[in-house]
Write an enzyme that holds these catalytic residues in place. Sequence first.
Site, PDB file in Angstrom:
ATOM      1  N   ASP A 237       0.760  -1.126   0.017  1.00 40.48           N
ATOM      2  CA  ASP A 237       0.048  -0.172  -0.017  1.00 40.48           C
ATOM      3  C   ASP A 237       0.785   1.078   0.005  1.00 40.48           C
ATOM      4  OD1 ASP A 237       0.656  -0.658   2.562  1.00 40.48           O
ATOM      5  OD2 ASP A 237      -0.957  -0.436   3.374  1.00 40.48           O
TER       6      ASP A 237
HETATM    7  C1  LIG Z   1       9.959  13.640  17.993  1.00 37.95           C
HETATM    8  C2  LIG Z   1       8.862  12.936  17.506  1.00 37.95           C
HETATM    9  C3  LIG Z   1       8.776  12.807  15.997  1.00 37.95           C
HETATM   10  C4  LIG Z   1       7.719  12.045  15.563  1.00 37.95           C
HETATM   11  C5  LIG Z   1       7.752  11.909  14.193  1.00 37.95           C
HETATM   12  C6  LIG Z   1       6.451  11.183  13.612  1.00 37.95           C
HETATM   13  C7  LIG Z   1       6.819   9.461  13.635  1.00 37.95           C
HETATM   14  C8  LIG Z   1       5.397   8.804  13.089  1.00 37.95           C
HETATM   15  C9  LIG Z   1       4.764   8.053  14.101  1.00 37.95           C
HETATM   16  C10 LIG Z   1       4.361   7.017  13.851  1.00 37.95           C
HETATM   17  C11 LIG Z   1       3.897   6.325  12.666  1.00 37.95           C
HETATM   18  C12 LIG Z   1       2.691   5.643  12.668  1.00 37.95           C
HETATM   19  C13 LIG Z   1       1.927   5.523  11.235  1.00 37.95           C
HETATM   20  C14 LIG Z   1       0.688   4.975  11.522  1.00 37.95           C
HETATM   21  C15 LIG Z   1      -0.076   4.870  10.207  1.00 37.95           C
HETATM   22  C16 LIG Z   1       0.591   3.808   9.488  1.00 37.95           C
HETATM   23  C17 LIG Z   1      -0.511   2.369   9.500  1.00 37.95           C
HETATM   24  C18 LIG Z   1       0.659   1.179   8.803  1.00 37.95           C
HETATM   25  O1  LIG Z   1       1.237   0.894   9.589  1.00 37.95           O
HETATM   26  N1  LIG Z   1       0.253   0.729   7.733  1.00 37.95           N
HETATM   27  C19 LIG Z   1       0.949  -0.185   7.016  1.00 37.95           C
HETATM   28  C20 LIG Z   1      -0.092  -1.404   6.855  1.00 37.95           C
HETATM   29  O2  LIG Z   1      -1.229  -0.831   5.905  1.00 37.95           O
HETATM   30  C21 LIG Z   1       1.643   0.480   5.879  1.00 37.95           C
HETATM   31  O3  LIG Z   1       1.861  -0.702   4.946  1.00 37.95           O
HETATM   32  C22 LIG Z   1       2.825   1.189   6.394  1.00 37.95           C
HETATM   33  C23 LIG Z   1       2.940   2.453   5.933  1.00 37.95           C
HETATM   34  C24 LIG Z   1       3.971   3.200   6.421  1.00 37.95           C
HETATM   35  C25 LIG Z   1       3.546   4.531   7.030  1.00 37.95           C
HETATM   36  C26 LIG Z   1       4.585   5.388   7.576  1.00 37.95           C
HETATM   37  C27 LIG Z   1       3.851   6.647   8.065  1.00 37.95           C
HETATM   38  C28 LIG Z   1       4.848   7.670   8.609  1.00 37.95           C
HETATM   39  C29 LIG Z   1       3.787   8.649   9.304  1.00 37.95           C
HETATM   40  C30 LIG Z   1       4.679   9.998   9.488  1.00 37.95           C
HETATM   41  C31 LIG Z   1       3.439  11.137   9.886  1.00 37.95           C
HETATM   42  C32 LIG Z   1       4.366  12.355  10.187  1.00 37.95           C
HETATM   43  C33 LIG Z   1       3.280  13.567  10.370  1.00 37.95           C
HETATM   44  C34 LIG Z   1       4.067  14.853  10.711  1.00 37.95           C
HETATM   45  C35 LIG Z   1       2.930  16.009  10.886  1.00 37.95           C
HETATM   46  C36 LIG Z   1       3.536  17.157  11.157  1.00 37.95           C
HETATM   47  O1  LIG Z   2      -2.306 -13.794   1.666  1.00 40.04           O
HETATM   48  C1  LIG Z   2      -3.045 -13.180   1.442  1.00 40.04           C
HETATM   49  C2  LIG Z   2      -3.152 -12.125   2.649  1.00 40.04           C
HETATM   50  C3  LIG Z   2      -4.428 -11.150   2.765  1.00 40.04           C
HETATM   51  N1  LIG Z   2      -5.074 -11.016   1.811  1.00 40.04           N
HETATM   52  C4  LIG Z   2      -6.063 -10.095   1.555  1.00 40.04           C
HETATM   53  O2  LIG Z   2      -5.703  -8.895   1.977  1.00 40.04           O
HETATM   54  C5  LIG Z   2      -6.547  -7.997   2.787  1.00 40.04           C
HETATM   55  C6  LIG Z   2      -6.162  -7.573   3.883  1.00 40.04           C
HETATM   56  O3  LIG Z   2      -5.768  -8.642   4.993  1.00 40.04           O
HETATM   57  P1  LIG Z   2      -5.833  -8.632   6.516  1.00 40.04           P
HETATM   58  O4  LIG Z   2      -7.029  -8.178   6.608  1.00 40.04           O
HETATM   59  O5  LIG Z   2      -5.285  -9.952   6.661  1.00 40.04           O
HETATM   60  O6  LIG Z   2      -4.558  -7.820   6.856  1.00 40.04           O
HETATM   61  P2  LIG Z   2      -4.550  -6.023   7.228  1.00 40.04           P
HETATM   62  O7  LIG Z   2      -5.743  -5.341   7.252  1.00 40.04           O
HETATM   63  O8  LIG Z   2      -3.596  -5.988   8.492  1.00 40.04           O
HETATM   64  O9  LIG Z   2      -4.111  -5.531   5.809  1.00 40.04           O
HETATM   65  C7  LIG Z   2      -3.462  -4.060   5.917  1.00 40.04           C
HETATM   66  O10 LIG Z   2      -2.066  -4.342   6.188  1.00 40.04           O
HETATM   67  C8  LIG Z   2      -1.105  -4.580   5.219  1.00 40.04           C
HETATM   68  C9  LIG Z   2      -1.125  -4.197   3.885  1.00 40.04           C
HETATM   69  O11 LIG Z   2      -0.195  -4.809   3.343  1.00 40.04           O
HETATM   70  C10 LIG Z   2      -2.313  -4.428   3.571  1.00 40.04           C
HETATM   71  O12 LIG Z   2      -2.621  -4.001   2.326  1.00 40.04           O
HETATM   72  C11 LIG Z   2      -3.458  -3.791   4.344  1.00 40.04           C
HETATM   73  O13 LIG Z   2      -4.661  -3.798   3.807  1.00 40.04           O
HETATM   74  C12 LIG Z   2      -7.623  -8.903   2.973  1.00 40.04           C
HETATM   75  O14 LIG Z   2      -8.623  -8.622   2.151  1.00 40.04           O
HETATM   76  C13 LIG Z   2      -7.379 -10.402   2.740  1.00 40.04           C
HETATM   77  O15 LIG Z   2      -8.293 -11.258   2.316  1.00 40.04           O
HETATM   78  C14 LIG Z   2      -5.008 -11.974   0.685  1.00 40.04           C
HETATM   79  O16 LIG Z   2      -5.619 -11.771  -0.320  1.00 40.04           O
HETATM   80  N2  LIG Z   2      -4.036 -12.717   0.533  1.00 40.04           N
END
Ligand SMILES: CCCCCCCC/C=C\CCCCCCCC(=O)N[C@@H](CO)[C@H](O)/C=C/CCCCCCCCCCCCC
Ligand SMILES: O=c1ccn([C@@H]2O[C@H](COP(=O)(O)OP(=O)(O)O[C@H]3OC[C@@H](O)[C@H](O)[C@H]3O)[C@@H](O)[C@H]2O)c(=O)[nH]1
Length: 392
Positions: A237
Amino acid sequence: MSVEHYFAVGLAIVIVGGWLFDWLMHTVAIIYGIRRLHRQLPTPSPEDLPGVSIIKPLVGVDPHLYANLESFFKLQYPNFEILFCVQDESDPAIMIVQKLMELYPKVDAKLFIGIKYICPNGKINNMIKAYEAAKNENLLISDSCIKMNENTLMEMVSCMKPDVGMVVQMPFFENRPKLGFASVYEKVYFATFNARSTLGGFATGINACTGMSCLFRREPVDKAGGLAPLGQYLSEDYVLNRTITQAGYKSVLCTSTAQQNSGYSSVGTFHKRIIRWSQLRIALLPHLIILEPLSECMLMGACASWAIEYLFGISSMGVFLMHILLWFLLDYTLLRIVENGPLPFSKFEFVVAWLMRETLALFLTLQSHRNTIVKWRHKKYKLNWGGKIEEV
Ligand SMILES: CCCCCCCC/C=C\CCCCCCCC(=O)N[C@@H](CO)[C@H](O)/C=C/CCCCCCCCCCCCC
Ligand SMILES: O=c1ccn([C@@H]2O[C@H](COP(=O)(O)OP(=O)(O)O[C@H]3OC[C@@H](O)[C@H](O)[C@H]3O)[C@@H](O)[C@H]2O)c(=O)[nH]1
């Protein structure tokens, strides 16, 4: 003055800087949340409504799957197709899809069974046949747990302007009172920590994409080689978003949130999911190993109260308690903005869930450092630095 003293002063100043940055993140998230979420956008005229191919990767069933999938058959949108993908031919999800296809014969829906192996990421392998067969330039990837309102697709398309390549729904939850405290806990996590980073990221142009419900143009993705390059990562994603913005398009947050509605909810499975996500993030963006804990209430509160006492002589206990209170109030404010209506749980439940999340956050982050093997659905992956994966 000793070297230790200069070092301590320097450290204290850096900590106070980070502390102020955390308050800035709260402020940005609240202001951007108010301005962006739940806004009524003008509906595009019928000739500006592009066809949309909705890709639904499915693995297994849960008690809400029927209702979740049915909500897509009821979408109020003139031109869409639904492409269901099931990787295993013995998966009971097939029966649910077939039943719905019979019930709604006027909806253009197709079912693809079996994977085509193009990369290590199982979700991509499951979706690839649908991706190749999709009729439309605009694709919506929508995870199995998502439920939509009748007008959600229209809202997403309304955000898709000519310079926009991707519309992301911020993860949130449908109200699921029967699922008890775990569903309160999940809501609190997604409306505070997750919302703060996601809103902060989108407000400042930092990629903070979670791809459970995202509409995008396929042209920049195809130009970059299709889905296969994304499938080298588990954070496909994040990489999808990066591919589209690198092609010169904007990525925007949708005005409505993604309504997750899986039929199961427990604190244990939720923690496993949060640990898996944390593993993905730190492999992909290793600087988050330091930055993420510093954006957590308890750790930053402890560091900042020491630093402020050291620099200004103000009682560290007083600073710590004020820090917790203010953080709590700002999180409650953000929750009310994201929920946009009466809370489906009591204030007491909120306090318990909030305290639990804040106190367990560091422990869960440490868990995610314990190994680089990620278990996702039926597969195990080894995460390499930079976020690329190998199947185990
Ligand atoms: C001194 C403090 C500094 C703080 C800096 C901020 C550090 C960021 C903190 C936490 C990050 C959490 C992100 C949560 C949302 C992501 C959810 C997630 O893990 N999704 C995964 C699965 O779907 C996805 O594959 C991963 C994506 C990577 C996301 C990276 C997010 C970075 C966000 C940084 C935001 C900074 C905002 C600054 C605003 C002023
Ligand atoms: O092997 C797999 C795993 C997952 N999936 C599908 O992928 C979607 C997301 O799977 P889950 O609900 O297990 O996982 P999450 O909600 O944690 O996923 C989330 O985080 C990880 C990212 O890579 C995904 O894109 C995001 O949707 C579902 O629709 C599931 O059916 C597959 O089709 N095949």
